[in-house]
Motif scaffolding. Structure first.
Motif, PDB file in Angstrom:
ATOM      1  N   GLU A 384       0.943  -1.526  -0.013  1.00 46.44           N
ATOM      2  CA  GLU A 384      -0.137   0.008   0.091  1.00 46.44           C
ATOM      3  C   GLU A 384       0.552   1.172  -0.271  1.00 46.44           C
ATOM      4  N   SER A 529      -3.286   4.337  -0.098  1.00 48.27           N
ATOM      5  CA  SER A 529      -3.614   4.865   1.199  1.00 48.27           C
ATOM      6  C   SER A 529      -4.953   5.799   1.539  1.00 48.27           C
ATOM      7  N   ASP A 530      -5.058   5.523   2.334  1.00 48.74           N
ATOM      8  CA  ASP A 530      -6.138   5.640   3.345  1.00 48.74           C
ATOM      9  C   ASP A 530      -7.145   7.631   2.522  1.00 48.74           C
ATOM     10  N   SER A 531      -5.469   8.288   3.078  1.00 50.52           N
ATOM     11  CA  SER A 531      -5.349   9.454   2.586  1.00 50.52           C
ATOM     12  C   SER A 531      -6.380  10.090   0.987  1.00 50.52           C
ATOM     13  N   ARG A 533      -7.957   8.228  -1.154  1.00 46.45           N
ATOM     14  CA  ARG A 533      -8.856   7.278  -1.845  1.00 46.45           C
ATOM     15  C   ARG A 533      -9.982   8.143  -2.640  1.00 46.45           C
ATOM     16  N   THR A 557      -9.695   1.225  -3.737  1.00 39.54           N
ATOM     17  CA  THR A 557      -8.903   1.211  -2.923  1.00 39.54           C
ATOM     18  C   THR A 557      -7.164   0.707  -3.593  1.00 39.54           C
TER      19      THR A 557
END
Length: 734
Positions: A384, A529-531, A533, A557
């Motif tokens: 990731e 990374s979540d930040s 997405r 994702t």
């Protein structure tokens, strides 16, 4: 000698310090007969120069009788004059002049500045006060390199509603046909395009030009502290020119010393040009009055102040010694559109002929692959990473509405073919099931501006494919209307980590036993990374078979192929993963590094045993990193049987690992048709021939057909060269 002294001192032009015998002079925009007043006209015009301190015929800043600042202030107080403009009938707090001291930049006239009166000419030029020195050193004053000053100005730029105001630096260039503004300033001011224009652009020293569409915007300029706005239309372009040096030191030019300069102070690091005023608006801002010095420097009057240009006698620092202008010569000519097309045609053919471009070209000054591994971590069963943003990129605005409109048009076209709609939806539902995309929770649908971005998408129909025939392509290059920027514009491209196509094919043909495979959905096997997405959102329908279906928001994702840095991220992650096996599997690591072309493994071995070992180790190592090597093919039937038996006996490790049927007979190997068992490359032109017959008979068709022949090894050179010669002949005839 007194006459010469008077002439030298009269070269300090001041609009506030001179006392006119008649009414104030108004700078005309044009002069009868093309006459432009010079420095000599200051002595012979209808006014005389008079010092406010001693009353003699010289400028106030050059007074030698009243020297001290204290004595000068007493004279001004006694005469009731302003300390800023030296005029009578008002005080400093009521003065409308926006000029500050040239030396300390405080609110007073330069003749009242202590550093100026004590040593105002202590620079890299010789003193001009003694008459003998002035006349003897007119030519040989400066011993350092010469600096050429260009016409620059400082101003405030604003949009029509004045909701945004920016301090800008302007370059006046009447050698340019059009005016320009940087894309960055256009974005900061929030300027909307009033139209688009097609430009033919070429650079000095090159006869070729390229065509580019540019936005035309309307921007308003004004002198700092003034309320008068001047409107110009400018073409938006990424960069106008390199940073220009600061204004020259005018202490050696008394005739210019008291002018209200348009560009008199530049802070460190603020030398870049934001706007170029070309001939289309040059004379709307320049009044035409010119003051010339004997040393070559000139001052041109404009509505923004006096513009200084010409060779300057001043020391050139190391920074300025390497400063060169790189202005592009740009012009627009509708009659040259056919020439432009031919020029582009020749450029395309030149690239096609160059053997060096067979591989993917390297990008100059590309960032290292380390940047693309920042925040890299192995999470679950895959790597990731975060997106490699450009450090000072402009925040993207919310583009949900235009993406929604684009989706509606796409939906209308798709409904005409229900089979395409079904397969299109199956691709998205399959990605949702695998966790490649996720549905956005209702509470997260609205976020801060600049933290979300929607990508438009469209289908690509791939005929004759054994895998998915409909491919959903996401457009990371779609530009926003407000800023003119796209998602890709805000991301770094990255280095080229792909081996040259020619080298890959040559190494492949050197093996006795060929072995090929590809990574299943390679880009989608890398997590995001979540930040980041929310910058990868897209819109789709809850039930795409209905015209009035509800629109649903999704986000990726995983890594999306349509983004500019995706190939570099994939290459960097794979290189990072295989490096962990460098000590235990050095031969495999070298094979992947030299024979993996994006997601296609084009390798082989000298024996069937070594080839089978390569299959097992490559599949195992890549699987540990979340990458599934599939669609194995070989020129050896025995090896294919061993691989199929191994696949049937193994339990799949990953949720996306499925046993695939081995490809029969032939395979498309990097665009070349490879027949397995005879181990041959074959070129079939039946479809190309049928397609060419339906095209118009012109030069572009010849080039299009020639470029459609992919032959990285040069097998078809005796045939292709005939098409190239035909194109050259046609080009010379018409």
């Amino acid at each position: 000698m007194s006459t010469i002294l008077t002439e030298v001192e009269a070269r300090e032009t001041s609009e506030g310090a001179r006392i006119l015998s008649q009414k104030s002079v108004v700078h005309p925009k044009t002069h009868v007969g093309g006459f432009n007043p010079t420095a000599n006209s200051l002595v012979t015009n209808n006014y005389t120069v008079k010092c406010v301190y001693c009353g003699e015929a010289h400028y106030s800043a050059s007074c030698k009788k009243v020297v001290s600042v204290k004595d000068r202030k007493e004279v001004l107080i006694r005469m009731g004059r302003c300390f800023v403009c030296l005029k009578s009938s008002h005080r400093v707090r009521d003065c409308e002049s926006h000029r500050n001291c040239r030396y300390c930049h405080r609110r007073h006239h330069q003749s009242l500045c202590e550093p100026q009166t004590t040593n105002q000419h202590d620079h890299n030029v010789e003193q001009v006060t003694p008459v003998e020195d002035t006349t003897a050193n007119t030519i040989n004053t400066v011993k350092s390199r010469q600096l050429v000053s260009l016409q620059t100005a400082r101003a405030e730029a604003t949009n029509g509603s004045e909701t945004s105001i920016e301090n800008v630096r302007i370059l006046f260039d009447n050698g340019s046909q059009r005016s320009y503004i940087t894309d960055s300033l256009k974005t900061r001011l929030g300027l909307s395009p009033i139209r688009k224009e097609k430009l033919n652009l070429n650079t000095f020293g090159y006869s070729k030009f390229k065509t580019q569409n540019c936005d035309v915007v309307r921007v308003y300029l004004r002198k700092p502290g003034s309320e008068n706005l001047y409107c110009i239309n400018a073409l938006s372009f990424p960069t106008i020119c390199s940073a220009l040096p600061s204004p020259v030191d005018l202490s050696a030019y008394p005739v210019l010393n008291e002018l209200e300069l348009a560009d008199c102070q530049v802070s460190p690091g603020q030398n870049h040009i934001d706007i170029l005023v070309g001939s289309d608006f040059y004379w709307s801002l320049v009044t035409g009055e010119i003051i010339r010095t004997e040393r070559g420097l000139k001052a041109v009057c404009s509505t923004l102040g006096w513009l200084i240009s010409g060779p300057a006698e001043t020391a050139v620092t190391e920074e300025l010694a390497h400063t060169h202008s790189n202005l592009a010569i740009s012009y627009f000519n509708e009659s040259s559109s056919s020439e432009s097309q031919d020029d582009q045609l020749v450029t395309a053919l030149k690239k096609f002929w160059e053997v060096e471009t067979l591989g993917i070209e390297c990008i100059e000054n590309a960032p290292s692959d380390d940047i693309f591994l920042q925040g890299l971590k192995f999470k679950g069963n895959r790597y990731e990473v975060g997106l490699p943003w450009i450090g000072d990129h402009v925040k993207l605005s919310d583009n949900r509405d235009p993406c929604f409109s684009s989706l509606k048009l796409l939906h209308k076209r798709l409904l005409k073919n229900p089979d395409i709609v079904r397969e299109y939806d199956c691709v998205i539902q399959d990605q949702l099931e695998r966790g490649i995309i996720e549905r956005i929770p209702m509470q997260q649908t609205n976020k801060e501006k600049g933290s979300i971005h929607y990508m438009p998408h469209h289908p690509v129909i791939r005929k004759g494919r054994s895998t998915t025939k409909v491919r959903v392509v996401y457009d990371g290059s779609a530009k926003l209307k407000e800023s003119g920027l796209s998602l890709n514009d805000c991301l770094q491209t990255g280095p080229n980590l792909i081996p040259r196509l020619f080298d890959v094919v040559v190494r492949f043909r050197s093996h006795l036993i060929a072995l090929t495979a590809d990574i299943e959905k390679a880009f989608l096997m890398i997590g995001i990374s979540d930040s980041d997405r929310d910058m990868l959102r897209f819109l789709w329908f809850k039930d795409p078979h209905r015209e009035d279906s509800e629109v649903v928001q999704f986000r990726f994702t995983r890594l999306v192929f349509g983004m500019r840095p995706s190939p570099a991220i994939l290459g960097a992650v794979i290189a990072h993963h295989t490096h962990k096996y460098h000590d235990s599997q050095p031969e495999l690591c070298q094979c992947i590094e030299r024979s993996l072309y994006v997601d296609d493994l084009i390798a082989g071995a000298d024996t069937i045993g070594n080839a089978f070992k390569l299959y097992k180790t490559a599949k195992s190592v890549m699987s540990d990193g979340g990458f599934n090597l599939r669609k194995w093919n070989s020129n050896s039937p025995s090896l294919l049987t061993m691989i199929k038996s191994e696949q049937n006996n193994q339990k799949p490790k990953l949720e996306f690992d499925r046993v695939k049927e081995l490809e029969p007979h032939s395979d498309n190997l990097l665009g070349i048709q490879w027949f397995h068992e005879p181990d041959e490359f074959r070129f079939c032109f039946g479809e190309l021939q049928a397609h060419a017959r339906g095209l118009p008979s012109n030069k572009r068709t010849v080039l299009r057909v020639t470029a459609a022949i992919l032959d990285p090894m040069g097998f078809l050179s005796p045939f292709v060269i005939l098409l190239k010669v035909m194109f050259q002949t046609l080009k010379s005839l018409c």
